[in-house]
Design a protein around this motif. Sequence first.
Motif, PDB file in Angstrom:
ATOM      1  N   GLU A  81     -16.858  -0.428  -3.498  1.00 31.04           N
ATOM      2  CA  GLU A  81     -15.464  -0.351  -4.284  1.00 31.04           C
ATOM      3  C   GLU A  81     -14.351  -0.497  -3.260  1.00 31.04           C
ATOM      4  O   GLU A  81     -13.618  -1.129  -3.482  1.00 31.04           O
ATOM      5  CB  GLU A  81     -15.665   0.972  -5.274  1.00 31.04           C
ATOM      6  CG  GLU A  81     -14.184   0.919  -6.073  1.00 31.04           C
ATOM      7  CD  GLU A  81     -14.106  -0.187  -6.801  1.00 31.04           C
ATOM      8  OE1 GLU A  81     -15.199  -0.737  -7.263  1.00 31.04           O
ATOM      9  OE2 GLU A  81     -12.959  -0.431  -7.288  1.00 31.04           O
ATOM     10  N   ARG A  82     -14.572   0.504  -2.236  1.00 28.17           N
ATOM     11  CA  ARG A  82     -13.535   0.637  -1.212  1.00 28.17           C
ATOM     12  C   ARG A  82     -13.421  -0.606  -0.341  1.00 28.17           C
ATOM     13  O   ARG A  82     -12.126  -0.851   0.213  1.00 28.17           O
ATOM     14  CB  ARG A  82     -13.876   1.958  -0.210  1.00 28.17           C
ATOM     15  CG  ARG A  82     -13.593   3.298  -1.015  1.00 28.17           C
ATOM     16  CD  ARG A  82     -13.862   4.391  -0.232  1.00 28.17           C
ATOM     17  NE  ARG A  82     -13.678   5.611  -1.152  1.00 28.17           N
ATOM     18  CZ  ARG A  82     -14.114   6.652  -0.686  1.00 28.17           C
ATOM     19  NH1 ARG A  82     -15.037   6.771   0.194  1.00 28.17           N
ATOM     20  NH2 ARG A  82     -13.936   7.822  -1.433  1.00 28.17           N
ATOM     21  N   ASP A  87     -11.311  -2.277   5.268  1.00 31.64           N
ATOM     22  CA  ASP A  87     -12.223  -2.915   6.253  1.00 31.64           C
ATOM     23  C   ASP A  87     -12.791  -1.300   6.859  1.00 31.64           C
ATOM     24  O   ASP A  87     -11.898  -0.568   7.020  1.00 31.64           O
ATOM     25  CB  ASP A  87     -11.837  -3.609   7.420  1.00 31.64           C
ATOM     26  CG  ASP A  87     -11.447  -5.052   6.604  1.00 31.64           C
ATOM     27  OD1 ASP A  87     -12.188  -5.415   5.555  1.00 31.64           O
ATOM     28  OD2 ASP A  87     -10.670  -5.692   7.353  1.00 31.64           O
ATOM     29  N   PHE A  88     -14.168  -1.342   7.089  1.00 29.59           N
ATOM     30  CA  PHE A  88     -14.640  -0.039   7.645  1.00 29.59           C
ATOM     31  C   PHE A  88     -15.286  -0.452   9.035  1.00 29.59           C
ATOM     32  O   PHE A  88     -15.864  -1.802   9.349  1.00 29.59           O
ATOM     33  CB  PHE A  88     -15.689   0.436   6.802  1.00 29.59           C
ATOM     34  CG  PHE A  88     -15.146   1.185   5.588  1.00 29.59           C
ATOM     35  CD1 PHE A  88     -15.078   2.563   5.937  1.00 29.59           C
ATOM     36  CD2 PHE A  88     -15.152   0.460   4.351  1.00 29.59           C
ATOM     37  CE1 PHE A  88     -14.341   3.538   4.596  1.00 29.59           C
ATOM     38  CE2 PHE A  88     -14.577   1.120   3.281  1.00 29.59           C
ATOM     39  CZ  PHE A  88     -14.317   2.675   3.431  1.00 29.59           C
ATOM     40  N   THR A  89     -15.315   0.544   9.893  1.00 28.43           N
ATOM     41  CA  THR A  89     -16.205   0.498  11.099  1.00 28.43           C
ATOM     42  C   THR A  89     -17.431   0.601  10.757  1.00 28.43           C
ATOM     43  O   THR A  89     -17.764   0.608   9.642  1.00 28.43           O
ATOM     44  CB  THR A  89     -15.682   1.654  12.034  1.00 28.43           C
ATOM     45  OG1 THR A  89     -16.133   2.654  11.352  1.00 28.43           O
ATOM     46  CG2 THR A  89     -14.219   1.524  12.573  1.00 28.43           C
ATOM     47  N   TYR A 191     -20.530   7.503   6.784  1.00 27.13           N
ATOM     48  CA  TYR A 191     -18.971   7.704   6.870  1.00 27.13           C
ATOM     49  C   TYR A 191     -18.671   6.484   7.915  1.00 27.13           C
ATOM     50  O   TYR A 191     -19.375   6.094   9.055  1.00 27.13           O
ATOM     51  CB  TYR A 191     -18.797   8.787   7.646  1.00 27.13           C
ATOM     52  CG  TYR A 191     -18.977   9.867   6.831  1.00 27.13           C
ATOM     53  CD1 TYR A 191     -19.066  10.233   5.406  1.00 27.13           C
ATOM     54  CD2 TYR A 191     -19.030  11.308   7.514  1.00 27.13           C
ATOM     55  CE1 TYR A 191     -19.232  11.210   4.687  1.00 27.13           C
ATOM     56  CE2 TYR A 191     -19.575  12.635   6.620  1.00 27.13           C
ATOM     57  CZ  TYR A 191     -19.357  12.452   5.116  1.00 27.13           C
ATOM     58  OH  TYR A 191     -19.700  13.746   4.656  1.00 27.13           O
ATOM     59  N   GLY A 192     -17.497   5.769   7.648  1.00 21.94           N
ATOM     60  CA  GLY A 192     -16.913   4.882   8.605  1.00 21.94           C
ATOM     61  C   GLY A 192     -15.272   5.243   8.559  1.00 21.94           C
ATOM     62  O   GLY A 192     -14.811   5.872   7.995  1.00 21.94           O
ATOM     63  N   VAL A 193     -14.605   4.697   9.821  1.00 23.88           N
ATOM     64  CA  VAL A 193     -13.231   4.594   9.622  1.00 23.88           C
ATOM     65  C   VAL A 193     -12.627   3.303   8.882  1.00 23.88           C
ATOM     66  O   VAL A 193     -13.317   2.281   9.134  1.00 23.88           O
ATOM     67  CB  VAL A 193     -12.518   4.601  11.132  1.00 23.88           C
ATOM     68  CG1 VAL A 193     -11.277   4.714  11.414  1.00 23.88           C
ATOM     69  CG2 VAL A 193     -13.415   5.906  11.913  1.00 23.88           C
ATOM     70  N   VAL A 204     -11.041  -1.687  14.601  1.00 18.98           N
ATOM     71  CA  VAL A 204     -12.465  -1.589  14.333  1.00 18.98           C
ATOM     72  C   VAL A 204     -13.488  -1.857  15.232  1.00 18.98           C
ATOM     73  O   VAL A 204     -14.340  -1.372  15.317  1.00 18.98           O
ATOM     74  CB  VAL A 204     -12.716  -2.526  12.793  1.00 18.98           C
ATOM     75  CG1 VAL A 204     -13.931  -2.574  12.264  1.00 18.98           C
ATOM     76  CG2 VAL A 204     -11.896  -1.993  11.737  1.00 18.98           C
ATOM     77  N   GLN A 205     -13.064  -2.984  16.074  1.00 13.83           N
ATOM     78  CA  GLN A 205     -14.052  -3.603  17.051  1.00 13.83           C
ATOM     79  C   GLN A 205     -14.194  -2.484  18.249  1.00 13.83           C
ATOM     80  O   GLN A 205     -15.325  -2.137  18.477  1.00 13.83           O
ATOM     81  CB  GLN A 205     -13.307  -4.918  17.935  1.00 13.83           C
ATOM     82  CG  GLN A 205     -13.687  -6.226  16.992  1.00 13.83           C
ATOM     83  CD  GLN A 205     -13.031  -7.223  17.544  1.00 13.83           C
ATOM     84  OE1 GLN A 205     -12.656  -7.295  18.635  1.00 13.83           O
ATOM     85  NE2 GLN A 205     -12.708  -8.462  16.483  1.00 13.83           N
ATOM     86  N   ALA A 206     -12.944  -2.100  18.472  1.00 14.30           N
ATOM     87  CA  ALA A 206     -12.809  -1.064  19.473  1.00 14.30           C
ATOM     88  C   ALA A 206     -13.598   0.307  19.233  1.00 14.30           C
ATOM     89  O   ALA A 206     -14.525   0.864  20.125  1.00 14.30           O
ATOM     90  CB  ALA A 206     -11.625  -0.711  19.897  1.00 14.30           C
ATOM     91  N   PHE A 207     -13.507   0.527  17.933  1.00 14.87           N
ATOM     92  CA  PHE A 207     -14.281   1.758  17.679  1.00 14.87           C
ATOM     93  C   PHE A 207     -15.835   1.663  17.532  1.00 14.87           C
ATOM     94  O   PHE A 207     -16.412   2.458  18.070  1.00 14.87           O
ATOM     95  CB  PHE A 207     -13.971   2.155  16.146  1.00 14.87           C
ATOM     96  CG  PHE A 207     -14.429   3.244  15.409  1.00 14.87           C
ATOM     97  CD1 PHE A 207     -14.022   4.603  15.511  1.00 14.87           C
ATOM     98  CD2 PHE A 207     -15.949   3.356  14.905  1.00 14.87           C
ATOM     99  CE1 PHE A 207     -14.645   5.738  15.243  1.00 14.87           C
ATOM    100  CE2 PHE A 207     -16.346   4.704  14.410  1.00 14.87           C
ATOM    101  CZ  PHE A 207     -15.802   5.778  14.551  1.00 14.87           C
TER     102      PHE A 207
END
Length: 232
Positions: A81-82, A87-89, A191-193, A204-207
């Motif tokens: 849903e989110r 976008d998530f890491t 969990y993601g950022v 996202v890439q750097a994380f």
Amino acid sequence: TDKPAQGKHYVIGTDTTFAPFEMRDPKTGEMVGIDMDLIRAIAKDQGFTIDIKSLGFDAAVQALKAGQVDAVMAGMSITDERKKTLDFTDGYFESGLQVAVAEGSSIASLDDLKGKKVAVKNGTAGADYAKSISGQYGFTTTSFSDTSNMINDVKVGNSAAFIDDYPVVLYGIQQGSGMQVVGDKVKGNSYGVAVNKGQHPELVQAFNIGLNNLKASGQYQTINETYLGSTA
Ligand code: GLN
């Protein structure tokens, strides 16, 4: 490049109290916890700087949508849903959900919640789960903006139970929240950022690169063990 966010600065929104992922150090008042240590370590590894804003979970997500913060790191579950708007890491922690009641409560199973109130936190996966089973078990939900107020409602006896993320419930019990679990852990998402869809792909890439680096160096494990002990 191996440091796609080098030299950048980001404002990161987080929850107020979601121990052991984000909480205030009682002595310094500084935000600490698994999320806070991880994002600081990844920022250092990847050469970007951050400003952390302690807003509350739902408020942090709203601030992201309004463009007031660049990202949310708040023990935020990666859900389909989110993913429609965010976008998530990569996931950095596998979680789940747990129902809990006050120690000594007569509620021994979800069936005992019939006609009772269950406290939930606004905008969370736990609140969605509670609503999805409330009809089946015959309870109603009451919403709070943070974990402390949600648990307090159970303490004062207004709500019979609350639903929060499994590691948070367990950590709270270890820290003397006076609660006890009811029923089994419910499977949840990692969990993601989060960032707004299409924005800050370099973050996202750097994380993700930084997370892998921290896993390889052992620092990821050390951070988890700092808060969860050797069972992490
Ligand atoms: N993991 C839950 C969610 O993403 C709760 C997060 C929180 O309360 N900080 O909805």
